[in-house]
Scaffold this motif. Sequence first.
Motif, PDB file in Angstrom:
ATOM      1  N   ASP A  17       4.555 -33.744  -9.550  1.00 14.21           N
ATOM      2  CA  ASP A  17       3.379 -34.583  -9.766  1.00 14.21           C
ATOM      3  C   ASP A  17       3.271 -35.670  -8.704  1.00 14.21           C
ATOM      4  OD1 ASP A  17       2.333 -33.214 -11.893  1.00 14.21           O
ATOM      5  OD2 ASP A  17       3.444 -34.334 -13.386  1.00 14.21           O
ATOM      6  N   ILE A  18       3.159 -35.251  -7.463  1.00  9.13           N
ATOM      7  CA  ILE A  18       2.955 -36.164  -6.341  1.00  9.13           C
ATOM      8  C   ILE A  18       1.590 -35.875  -5.747  1.00  9.13           C
ATOM      9  CG2 ILE A  18       3.574 -36.419  -3.914  1.00  9.13           C
ATOM     10  CD1 ILE A  18       6.290 -36.988  -4.591  1.00  9.13           C
ATOM     11  N   TYR A  19       0.857 -36.942  -5.426  1.00  8.46           N
ATOM     12  CA  TYR A  19      -0.485 -36.781  -4.862  1.00  8.46           C
ATOM     13  C   TYR A  19      -0.546 -37.438  -3.498  1.00  8.46           C
ATOM     14  CZ  TYR A  19      -1.304 -35.398  -9.601  1.00  8.46           C
ATOM     15  OH  TYR A  19      -1.215 -34.744 -10.807  1.00  8.46           O
ATOM     16  N   LEU A  20      -0.813 -36.633  -2.495  1.00  6.76           N
ATOM     17  CA  LEU A  20      -0.876 -37.103  -1.118  1.00  6.76           C
ATOM     18  C   LEU A  20      -2.259 -37.680  -0.858  1.00  6.76           C
ATOM     19  CD1 LEU A  20       0.831 -37.159   1.484  1.00  6.76           C
ATOM     20  CD2 LEU A  20      -0.147 -34.935   2.069  1.00  6.76           C
ATOM     21  N   HIS A  21      -2.316 -38.952  -0.441  1.00 11.55           N
ATOM     22  CA  HIS A  21      -3.582 -39.650  -0.207  1.00 11.55           C
ATOM     23  C   HIS A  21      -3.971 -39.658   1.266  1.00 11.55           C
ATOM     24  CE1 HIS A  21      -3.639 -40.790  -4.345  1.00 11.55           C
ATOM     25  NE2 HIS A  21      -2.558 -41.551  -4.251  1.00 11.55           N
ATOM     26  N   ASN A  22      -3.007 -39.889   2.127  1.00 15.98           N
ATOM     27  CA  ASN A  22      -3.306 -39.913   3.556  1.00 15.98           C
ATOM     28  C   ASN A  22      -2.114 -39.338   4.326  1.00 15.98           C
ATOM     29  OD1 ASN A  22      -5.238 -40.910   5.682  1.00 15.98           O
ATOM     30  ND2 ASN A  22      -3.357 -41.847   6.404  1.00 15.98           N
ATOM     31  N   PRO A  23      -2.350 -38.237   5.058  1.00 16.79           N
ATOM     32  CA  PRO A  23      -3.563 -37.407   5.100  1.00 16.79           C
ATOM     33  C   PRO A  23      -3.896 -36.872   3.705  1.00 16.79           C
ATOM     34  CG  PRO A  23      -2.046 -36.782   6.842  1.00 16.79           C
ATOM     35  CD  PRO A  23      -1.293 -37.692   5.933  1.00 16.79           C
ATOM     36  N   ARG A  24      -5.149 -36.600   3.474  1.00 17.18           N
ATOM     37  CA  ARG A  24      -5.587 -36.204   2.138  1.00 17.18           C
ATOM     38  C   ARG A  24      -4.900 -34.919   1.681  1.00 17.18           C
ATOM     39  NH1 ARG A  24     -12.065 -36.533   2.397  1.00 17.18           N
ATOM     40  NH2 ARG A  24     -11.663 -34.502   3.318  1.00 17.18           N
ATOM     41  N   MET A  74     -11.409 -33.418   8.332  1.00 17.40           N
ATOM     42  CA  MET A  74     -10.840 -34.661   8.831  1.00 17.40           C
ATOM     43  C   MET A  74      -9.899 -34.395   9.992  1.00 17.40           C
ATOM     44  SD  MET A  74      -8.907 -37.619   6.618  1.00 17.40           S
ATOM     45  CE  MET A  74     -10.401 -37.958   5.697  1.00 17.40           C
ATOM     46  N   SER A  75      -9.982 -35.224  11.028  1.00 14.36           N
ATOM     47  CA  SER A  75      -9.155 -35.066  12.225  1.00 14.36           C
ATOM     48  C   SER A  75      -8.377 -36.352  12.481  1.00 14.36           C
ATOM     49  CB  SER A  75     -10.020 -34.742  13.452  1.00 14.36           C
ATOM     50  OG  SER A  75     -10.718 -33.532  13.274  1.00 14.36           O
ATOM     51  N   TYR A  76      -7.205 -36.189  13.053  1.00  9.13           N
ATOM     52  CA  TYR A  76      -6.369 -37.317  13.460  1.00  9.13           C
ATOM     53  C   TYR A  76      -6.027 -37.122  14.930  1.00  9.13           C
ATOM     54  CZ  TYR A  76      -5.890 -37.822   8.433  1.00  9.13           C
ATOM     55  OH  TYR A  76      -6.156 -37.965   7.099  1.00  9.13           O
ATOM     56  N   PHE A  77      -6.060 -38.192  15.693  1.00  7.89           N
ATOM     57  CA  PHE A  77      -5.917 -38.078  17.137  1.00  7.89           C
ATOM     58  C   PHE A  77      -4.629 -38.740  17.610  1.00  7.89           C
ATOM     59  CE2 PHE A  77     -10.395 -37.859  16.109  1.00  7.89           C
ATOM     60  CZ  PHE A  77     -10.795 -36.750  16.825  1.00  7.89           C
ATOM     61  N   GLN A  78      -4.020 -38.102  18.586  1.00 10.50           N
ATOM     62  CA  GLN A  78      -2.767 -38.588  19.154  1.00 10.50           C
ATOM     63  C   GLN A  78      -3.030 -39.399  20.406  1.00 10.50           C
ATOM     64  OE1 GLN A  78       0.355 -35.662  19.476  1.00 10.50           O
ATOM     65  NE2 GLN A  78       1.127 -36.582  21.360  1.00 10.50           N
ATOM     66  N   ASN A  81       0.070 -40.354  26.752  1.00 13.48           N
ATOM     67  CA  ASN A  81       1.429 -40.773  27.093  1.00 13.48           C
ATOM     68  C   ASN A  81       1.512 -42.239  27.488  1.00 13.48           C
ATOM     69  OD1 ASN A  81       2.415 -38.203  26.612  1.00 13.48           O
ATOM     70  ND2 ASN A  81       2.093 -37.535  28.727  1.00 13.48           N
ATOM     71  N   SER A  82       0.437 -42.782  28.090  1.00 13.34           N
ATOM     72  CA  SER A  82       0.460 -44.161  28.568  1.00 13.34           C
ATOM     73  C   SER A  82       0.102 -45.169  27.476  1.00 13.34           C
ATOM     74  CB  SER A  82      -0.513 -44.316  29.738  1.00 13.34           C
ATOM     75  OG  SER A  82      -1.844 -44.013  29.311  1.00 13.34           O
ATOM     76  N   ALA A  83      -0.309 -44.700  26.321  1.00 15.72           N
ATOM     77  CA  ALA A  83      -0.785 -45.594  25.259  1.00 15.72           C
ATOM     78  C   ALA A  83       0.291 -45.922  24.229  1.00 15.72           C
ATOM     79  CB  ALA A  83      -1.992 -44.976  24.570  1.00 15.72           C
ATOM     80  N   GLY A  84       1.500 -45.487  24.463  1.00 18.10           N
ATOM     81  CA  GLY A  84       2.560 -45.756  23.506  1.00 18.10           C
ATOM     82  C   GLY A  84       2.641 -44.712  22.417  1.00 18.10           C
ATOM     83  N   LYS A  85       3.438 -44.995  21.398  1.00 18.51           N
ATOM     84  CA  LYS A  85       3.659 -44.036  20.329  1.00 18.51           C
ATOM     85  C   LYS A  85       2.458 -43.963  19.392  1.00 18.51           C
ATOM     86  CE  LYS A  85       8.688 -44.591  20.256  1.00 18.51           C
ATOM     87  NZ  LYS A  85       9.878 -44.945  19.426  1.00 18.51           N
ATOM     88  N   THR A  86       2.253 -42.765  18.855  1.00 20.54           N
ATOM     89  CA  THR A  86       1.209 -42.564  17.866  1.00 20.54           C
ATOM     90  C   THR A  86       1.778 -42.809  16.472  1.00 20.54           C
ATOM     91  OG1 THR A  86       0.085 -40.942  19.230  1.00 20.54           O
ATOM     92  CG2 THR A  86      -0.405 -40.892  16.888  1.00 20.54           C
ATOM     93  N   LYS A  87       1.027 -43.532  15.648  1.00 22.62           N
ATOM     94  CA  LYS A  87       1.461 -43.800  14.290  1.00 22.62           C
ATOM     95  C   LYS A  87       0.450 -43.225  13.308  1.00 22.62           C
ATOM     96  CE  LYS A  87       4.000 -48.037  15.368  1.00 22.62           C
ATOM     97  NZ  LYS A  87       4.153 -49.485  15.063  1.00 22.62           N
ATOM     98  N   LEU A  88       0.947 -42.525  12.317  1.00 27.36           N
ATOM     99  CA  LEU A  88       0.118 -41.976  11.257  1.00 27.36           C
ATOM    100  C   LEU A  88       0.649 -42.488   9.925  1.00 27.36           C
ATOM    101  CD1 LEU A  88      -2.086 -40.030  10.159  1.00 27.36           C
ATOM    102  CD2 LEU A  88      -0.333 -38.234  10.161  1.00 27.36           C
ATOM    103  N   THR A  89      -0.202 -43.188   9.204  1.00 26.63           N
ATOM    104  CA  THR A  89       0.198 -43.701   7.896  1.00 26.63           C
ATOM    105  C   THR A  89       0.183 -42.566   6.873  1.00 26.63           C
ATOM    106  OG1 THR A  89      -0.718 -45.883   8.381  1.00 26.63           O
ATOM    107  CG2 THR A  89      -0.356 -45.332   6.066  1.00 26.63           C
ATOM    108  N   VAL A  90       1.271 -42.407   6.152  1.00 30.22           N
ATOM    109  CA  VAL A  90       1.375 -41.394   5.106  1.00 30.22           C
ATOM    110  C   VAL A  90       1.484 -42.117   3.768  1.00 30.22           C
ATOM    111  CG1 VAL A  90       2.690 -39.429   4.222  1.00 30.22           C
ATOM    112  CG2 VAL A  90       2.525 -39.807   6.697  1.00 30.22           C
TER     113      VAL A  90
END
Length: 315
Positions: A17-24, A74-78, A81-90
């Motif tokens: 019974d876990i519900y993933l909100h982000n990414p949906r 829904m799309s998520y963008f990375q 290389n010059s912009a630093g690390k990509t962060k995705l909130t889960v």
Amino acid sequence: MLVNALFLVLVVAVHCDIYLHNPRGSNNRLNENTSNRRNANRAFDSQNNNKGGYNVGDRGSIPSRNREKRQYQMSYFQSGNSAGKTKLTVEWTNQHGCGDNSNGDQRNLCNIVIQYMCRPDGRGSNNLNDEIRTFGGNSRGAKCVFPFTHKGVTYNGCVPANNGRLYCGTTPDTKKWGYCNTRDLKDRIRDGTFTNTQSYRPPRSPTNKQQRSALSRKYRISDSRVIHEGIDWADRCYIRERNKGLFVADQNLKSNTKLGYSSAMYTRQNPKGTRRGLECPEERDYYPYWHPTPWKDIAILADDKSRFGLGKEEF
């Protein structure tokens, strides 16, 4: 190049019974106009109740129904290389708490594993059976067949012709061929347009797997139904003999009637081999899995890390 990561939040428990909100998280939903989902076995065994999860959603005010181009994907963008690390909130919700351990009386042990799996970039792959239509050539719009061989070289995706267009064989020997439809080459989230479970016909024998993969479209891998894990992964699971050292309690696990042994399709939680999408029940129900798997760990959140045999630096 691998794109389109598929995320999974896995709890080692009977009912998570876990519900993933982000990414949906879909919880096997698509475009239902009811509070309950229509098919709990559509893509995977979420082990959640029927009212959880998010619909794929509509692109605009017109209901998508069975039209993929009307779906909101829904799309998520990375970052570059010059912009630093990509962060995705889960983000997710645990319907059941982990218990209070302030007095040393912990009622529940929570072990949450966050994993991802990558899919190919859309140029065709037997792993996910992307169906690429053609135009021109001599195949009258038939779909690409992978792998195909041209001038002694075998290809697993569309390749450039002399005029720069991408082409493929629509027969394994390329006697029939066509140019690849660019729409099908774009990155796609294969949500499907109907809530039916993907059709699947298992191999007749372990040696039949390679022949089966080449003929996957004959076995009705439908573009209108969700693709989460690929048919090749389902084939390997069906053929693989189950690990008899795993805990099965008092369950009487079924044996494959065609192969003569009990495969990884059968587990304590799935003794009859009920199919949910094209996932492998043994890989889903036991962690860490004893066999190579396309799922990669992102994080392990555990109340008792000693149960995983991992050091502090690995948490």
